[in-house]
Design a protein around this motif. Structure first.
Motif, PDB file in Angstrom:
ATOM      1  N   PHE A 101      27.782  45.682  35.490  1.00  0.00           N
ATOM      2  CA  PHE A 101      28.198  47.028  35.869  1.00  0.00           C
ATOM      3  C   PHE A 101      28.273  47.924  34.627  1.00  0.00           C
ATOM      4  O   PHE A 101      28.363  47.429  33.506  1.00  0.00           O
ATOM      5  N   PRO A 102      28.250  49.244  34.818  1.00  0.00           N
ATOM      6  CA  PRO A 102      28.388  50.164  33.679  1.00  0.00           C
ATOM      7  C   PRO A 102      29.845  50.307  33.245  1.00  0.00           C
ATOM      8  O   PRO A 102      30.487  51.322  33.484  1.00  0.00           O
ATOM      9  N   GLY A 103      30.369  49.250  32.619  1.00  0.00           N
ATOM     10  CA  GLY A 103      31.736  49.272  32.126  1.00  0.00           C
ATOM     11  C   GLY A 103      32.677  48.438  32.969  1.00  0.00           C
ATOM     12  O   GLY A 103      32.448  48.201  34.163  1.00  0.00           O
ATOM     13  N   GLY A 104      33.763  47.987  32.327  1.00  0.00           N
ATOM     14  CA  GLY A 104      34.752  47.196  33.033  1.00  0.00           C
ATOM     15  C   GLY A 104      35.451  47.956  34.140  1.00  0.00           C
ATOM     16  O   GLY A 104      35.759  47.395  35.197  1.00  0.00           O
ATOM     17  N   THR A 105      35.709  49.246  33.920  1.00  0.00           N
ATOM     18  CA  THR A 105      36.380  50.045  34.947  1.00  0.00           C
ATOM     19  C   THR A 105      35.541  50.114  36.211  1.00  0.00           C
ATOM     20  O   THR A 105      36.054  49.980  37.332  1.00  0.00           O
ATOM     21  N   ASN A 106      34.233  50.315  36.057  1.00  0.00           N
ATOM     22  CA  ASN A 106      33.351  50.343  37.226  1.00  0.00           C
ATOM     23  C   ASN A 106      33.300  48.980  37.899  1.00  0.00           C
ATOM     24  O   ASN A 106      33.236  48.891  39.137  1.00  0.00           O
ATOM     25  N   ALA A 107      33.340  47.918  37.096  1.00  0.00           N
ATOM     26  CA  ALA A 107      33.356  46.581  37.688  1.00  0.00           C
ATOM     27  C   ALA A 107      34.609  46.378  38.531  1.00  0.00           C
ATOM     28  O   ALA A 107      34.545  45.834  39.642  1.00  0.00           O
ATOM     29  N   ILE A 108      35.762  46.814  38.015  1.00  0.00           N
ATOM     30  CA  ILE A 108      37.011  46.688  38.767  1.00  0.00           C
ATOM     31  C   ILE A 108      36.935  47.491  40.061  1.00  0.00           C
ATOM     32  O   ILE A 108      37.285  46.993  41.143  1.00  0.00           O
ATOM     33  N   TYR A 109      36.490  48.740  39.945  1.00  0.00           N
ATOM     34  CA  TYR A 109      36.373  49.587  41.136  1.00  0.00           C
ATOM     35  C   TYR A 109      35.452  48.929  42.172  1.00  0.00           C
ATOM     36  O   TYR A 109      35.775  48.877  43.373  1.00  0.00           O
ATOM     37  N   SER A 110      34.312  48.426  41.723  1.00  0.00           N
ATOM     38  CA  SER A 110      33.331  47.849  42.639  1.00  0.00           C
ATOM     39  C   SER A 110      33.872  46.595  43.314  1.00  0.00           C
ATOM     40  O   SER A 110      33.685  46.394  44.520  1.00  0.00           O
ATOM     41  N   VAL A 111      34.528  45.739  42.536  1.00  0.00           N
ATOM     42  CA  VAL A 111      35.100  44.517  43.103  1.00  0.00           C
ATOM     43  C   VAL A 111      36.144  44.857  44.162  1.00  0.00           C
ATOM     44  O   VAL A 111      36.117  44.320  45.283  1.00  0.00           O
ATOM     45  N   LEU A 112      37.062  45.761  43.847  1.00  0.00           N
ATOM     46  CA  LEU A 112      38.108  46.102  44.813  1.00  0.00           C
ATOM     47  C   LEU A 112      37.532  46.802  46.036  1.00  0.00           C
ATOM     48  O   LEU A 112      38.009  46.605  47.156  1.00  0.00           O
ATOM     49  N   ALA A 113      36.489  47.606  45.825  1.00  0.00           N
ATOM     50  CA  ALA A 113      35.852  48.286  46.959  1.00  0.00           C
ATOM     51  C   ALA A 113      35.196  47.287  47.903  1.00  0.00           C
ATOM     52  O   ALA A 113      35.109  47.536  49.118  1.00  0.00           O
ATOM     53  N   CYS A 114      34.736  46.162  47.369  1.00  0.00           N
ATOM     54  CA  CYS A 114      34.105  45.145  48.206  1.00  0.00           C
ATOM     55  C   CYS A 114      35.113  44.198  48.859  1.00  0.00           C
ATOM     56  O   CYS A 114      34.766  43.492  49.805  1.00  0.00           O
ATOM     57  N   LEU A 115      36.342  44.191  48.348  1.00  0.00           N
ATOM     58  CA  LEU A 115      37.340  43.248  48.862  1.00  0.00           C
ATOM     59  C   LEU A 115      38.379  43.877  49.780  1.00  0.00           C
ATOM     60  O   LEU A 115      38.989  43.164  50.588  1.00  0.00           O
ATOM     61  N   LEU A 116      38.602  45.188  49.675  1.00  0.00           N
ATOM     62  CA  LEU A 116      39.723  45.816  50.378  1.00  0.00           C
ATOM     63  C   LEU A 116      39.279  47.038  51.175  1.00  0.00           C
ATOM     64  O   LEU A 116      38.429  47.810  50.715  1.00  0.00           O
ATOM     65  N   ASN A 117      39.906  47.220  52.311  1.00  0.00           N
ATOM     66  CA  ASN A 117      39.741  48.438  53.101  1.00  0.00           C
ATOM     67  C   ASN A 117      40.880  49.403  52.785  1.00  0.00           C
ATOM     68  O   ASN A 117      41.948  48.977  52.312  1.00  0.00           O
ATOM     69  N   PRO A 118      40.696  50.700  53.053  1.00  0.00           N
ATOM     70  CA  PRO A 118      41.798  51.649  52.863  1.00  0.00           C
ATOM     71  C   PRO A 118      43.053  51.200  53.610  1.00  0.00           C
ATOM     72  O   PRO A 118      42.976  50.747  54.758  1.00  0.00           O
ATOM     73  N   GLY A 119      44.182  51.292  52.935  1.00  0.00           N
ATOM     74  CA  GLY A 119      45.451  50.923  53.551  1.00  0.00           C
ATOM     75  C   GLY A 119      45.841  49.480  53.368  1.00  0.00           C
ATOM     76  O   GLY A 119      46.981  49.106  53.701  1.00  0.00           O
ATOM     77  N   GLU A 120      44.945  48.651  52.846  1.00  0.00           N
ATOM     78  CA  GLU A 120      45.275  47.240  52.664  1.00  0.00           C
ATOM     79  C   GLU A 120      45.984  47.014  51.330  1.00  0.00           C
ATOM     80  O   GLU A 120      45.895  47.817  50.410  1.00  0.00           O
ATOM     81  N   GLU A 121      46.667  45.859  51.232  1.00  0.00           N
ATOM     82  CA  GLU A 121      47.619  45.637  50.139  1.00  0.00           C
ATOM     83  C   GLU A 121      47.025  44.823  48.994  1.00  0.00           C
ATOM     84  O   GLU A 121      46.372  43.797  49.190  1.00  0.00           O
ATOM     85  N   ILE A 122      47.318  45.306  47.788  1.00  0.00           N
ATOM     86  CA  ILE A 122      46.990  44.594  46.565  1.00  0.00           C
ATOM     87  C   ILE A 122      48.261  44.443  45.749  1.00  0.00           C
ATOM     88  O   ILE A 122      49.068  45.368  45.652  1.00  0.00           O
ATOM     89  N   VAL A 123      48.470  43.262  45.170  1.00  0.00           N
ATOM     90  CA  VAL A 123      49.628  42.969  44.331  1.00  0.00           C
ATOM     91  C   VAL A 123      49.181  42.992  42.878  1.00  0.00           C
ATOM     92  O   VAL A 123      48.205  42.326  42.508  1.00  0.00           O
ATOM     93  N   ILE A 124      49.898  43.761  42.045  1.00  0.00           N
ATOM     94  CA  ILE A 124      49.552  43.891  40.629  1.00  0.00           C
ATOM     95  C   ILE A 124      50.819  43.809  39.793  1.00  0.00           C
ATOM     96  O   ILE A 124      51.759  44.581  40.012  1.00  0.00           O
ATOM     97  N   PRO A 125      50.876  42.908  38.800  1.00  0.00           N
ATOM     98  CA  PRO A 125      52.015  42.911  37.880  1.00  0.00           C
ATOM     99  C   PRO A 125      52.018  44.170  37.019  1.00  0.00           C
ATOM    100  O   PRO A 125      50.959  44.722  36.694  1.00  0.00           O
ATOM    101  N   GLU A 126      53.209  44.630  36.675  1.00  0.00           N
ATOM    102  CA  GLU A 126      53.332  45.763  35.753  1.00  0.00           C
ATOM    103  C   GLU A 126      54.345  45.425  34.666  1.00  0.00           C
ATOM    104  O   GLU A 126      55.234  44.615  34.901  1.00  0.00           O
ATOM    105  N   PRO A 127      54.162  46.045  33.456  1.00  0.00           N
ATOM    106  CA  PRO A 127      53.264  47.136  33.089  1.00  0.00           C
ATOM    107  C   PRO A 127      51.792  46.762  33.273  1.00  0.00           C
ATOM    108  O   PRO A 127      51.408  45.629  33.008  1.00  0.00           O
ATOM    109  N   MET A 128      51.020  47.756  33.702  1.00  0.00           N
ATOM    110  CA  MET A 128      49.615  47.501  33.977  1.00  0.00           C
ATOM    111  C   MET A 128      48.749  48.613  33.398  1.00  0.00           C
ATOM    112  O   MET A 128      49.226  49.717  33.114  1.00  0.00           O
ATOM    113  N   TYR A 129      47.488  48.303  33.222  1.00  0.00           N
ATOM    114  CA  TYR A 129      46.506  49.243  32.700  1.00  0.00           C
ATOM    115  C   TYR A 129      46.523  50.533  33.523  1.00  0.00           C
ATOM    116  O   TYR A 129      46.445  50.499  34.756  1.00  0.00           O
ATOM    117  N   ILE A 130      46.615  51.660  32.831  1.00  0.00           N
ATOM    118  CA  ILE A 130      46.713  52.950  33.505  1.00  0.00           C
ATOM    119  C   ILE A 130      45.538  53.188  34.453  1.00  0.00           C
ATOM    120  O   ILE A 130      45.693  53.801  35.515  1.00  0.00           O
TER     121      ILE A 130
END
Length: 397
Positions: A101-130
């Motif tokens: 992918f063109p950068g790690g940020t795009n890779a993250i966006y693409s992965v999450l877009a393929c795994l989750l629908n709008p309104g679905e839940e993701i768990v993320i520890p914080e502090p986290m990358y802005i």
């Protein structure tokens, strides 16, 4: 009269917190007016891309490697990534497991877009990358944050993450080493979390962009630690480790049907990354040892300088991060918040640091200092910070 209407994702981004970069923006405005501002706020390596990588890139441009690329990435780069993964992991990695992918940020966006629908839940520890915040906003995800408390140096707490996983959780996303804290998950923690997520039919995504910048111990990838890989996704890139942030090159490593989905997504949204950049990345991964170590060593030396100096300043404290490009400084004894401290420090001393609140509630009383500044600038900035916290003119509280 035409009345523009916009999509819900763009509305979500438009409503995003504008204060995240407020201090940094004001610092740039001051610098544009000729003020002597020292920037310790951004994680862009201050090294140039190593010259051999530039030479190789020029050569690939010279032979016409400027055309469309396969959706999943150039075979030479996918092989290079798979070779590295196979060397460090008990699980063999095939080039067919890699999507570029063109950068790690795009890779993250693409992965999450393929795994989750709008309104679905993701768990993320914080502090986290802005950068996770606008991605999740654009995808309209329900984010459940798990605190990693400052009083334990923001260390991973697997039990807290497991407790946060509920019946509606579709994805857990971790970052190891962590931006901004430098915390690293242990192999045992990664193995336990991967197994628990698999048992609950939950994807586990690991952002490992700082994998090559470690100090206390070597990085262990989720892909290395996990017993099974069918629910595991690992994201990495060259922006930090190889001073290639502007080249925009990252990747995801996964298995099975997800790889095909990611390749389809990549083809539909960007139609491949530039050939010459991918070939330069493959070259960098093969011949990178000396340059990566030189940069890592410089970051470690800067880390030691900051930790020593901050530790001797009244009212401030920090710990030595295990990895990454940042040091988190606790300002709770001299300021009402990290934002108040950062704003007042810029006003008084023309040093720009990043408030901790945008990373999550656990960091609200902290500021982040980058290691991506040369030693001379770091020493000048630390002198100014010391003057600030010992001055009668300090107005941070």
């Amino acid at each position: 009269m035409f009345k523009p209407k916009f999509s819900l994702p763009s509305d979500a981004l438009n409503r995003a917190d504008a204060d995240v970069w407020a201090v940094s923006t004001r610092a740039h405005e001051l610098a544009d007016k000729g003020e002597d501002v020292i920037f310790l706020c951004v994680g862009d390596p201050n090294f140039d891309t190593p010259e051999p990588i530039l030479d190789y890139t020029r050569a690939r441009l010279g032979v016409g490697r400027t055309h469309y690329s396969p959706d999943a990435g150039e075979p030479v780069l996918r092989r290079a990534i798979a070779t590295i993964e196979s060397k460090v992991s008990p699980h063999p990695c095939s080039p067919d497991d890699v999507v570029v992918f063109p950068g790690g940020t795009n890779a993250i966006y693409s992965v999450l877009a393929c795994l989750l629908n709008p309104g679905e839940e993701i768990v993320i520890p914080e502090p986290m990358y802005i950068g996770y915040v606008p991605i999740c906003d654009a995808l309209r995800l329900e984010v459940k944050r798990v605190a990693c408390p400052a009083d334990n140096n923001f260390a991973f707490d697997v039990e807290s993450i497991k407790s946060a996983i509920g019946k509606d959780t579709r994805v857990v996303m971790i970052n190891t080493p962590v931006n901004p804290t430098g915390a690293m998950a242990t192999p045992e923690q990664l193995r336990e979390l991967a197994a628990y997520c698999r048992e609950r039919n939950v994807w586990l995504v690991s952002d490992e962009m700082y994998s090559m910048i470690t100090f206390a111990r070597r990085h262990t990838s989720l892909r290395t630690a996990a017993e099974h890989l069918d629910n595991v996704v690992v994201i990495d890139g060259l922006s930090k480790s190889h001073a290639m942030s502007g080249w925009r090159l990252g990747w995801a490593v996964a298995q099975g049907a997800l790889v095909e989905r990611l390749a389809q997504w990549a083809g539909a949204t960007m139609f491949g990354c530039p050939q010459f950049i991918q070939e330069a990345a493959a070259f960098a991964l093969e011949f990178d040892g000396y340059f990566v170590e030189q940069m890592r060593s410089a970051y470690e030396k800067r880390r030691e300088l900051i930790v020593e100096r901050i530790g001797n300043m009244p009212g401030l404290s920090c710990y030595a991060p295990d990895a990454g490009m940042f040091v988190m400084v606790d300002v709770s004894r001299v300021a009402e918040s990290g934002e108040a401290f950062a704003s007042a420090l810029l006003d008084a001393e023309r040093v720009s640091v990043l408030p901790g609140a945008p990373f999550g509630p656990s960091a609200v009383n902290h500021v982040r200092l980058t290691l991506a500044a040369d030693e001379a600038d770091l020493r000048r900035a630390l002198d100014r910070i010391e003057h600030f916290v010992t001055s009668d003119n300090r107005q941070a509280g």
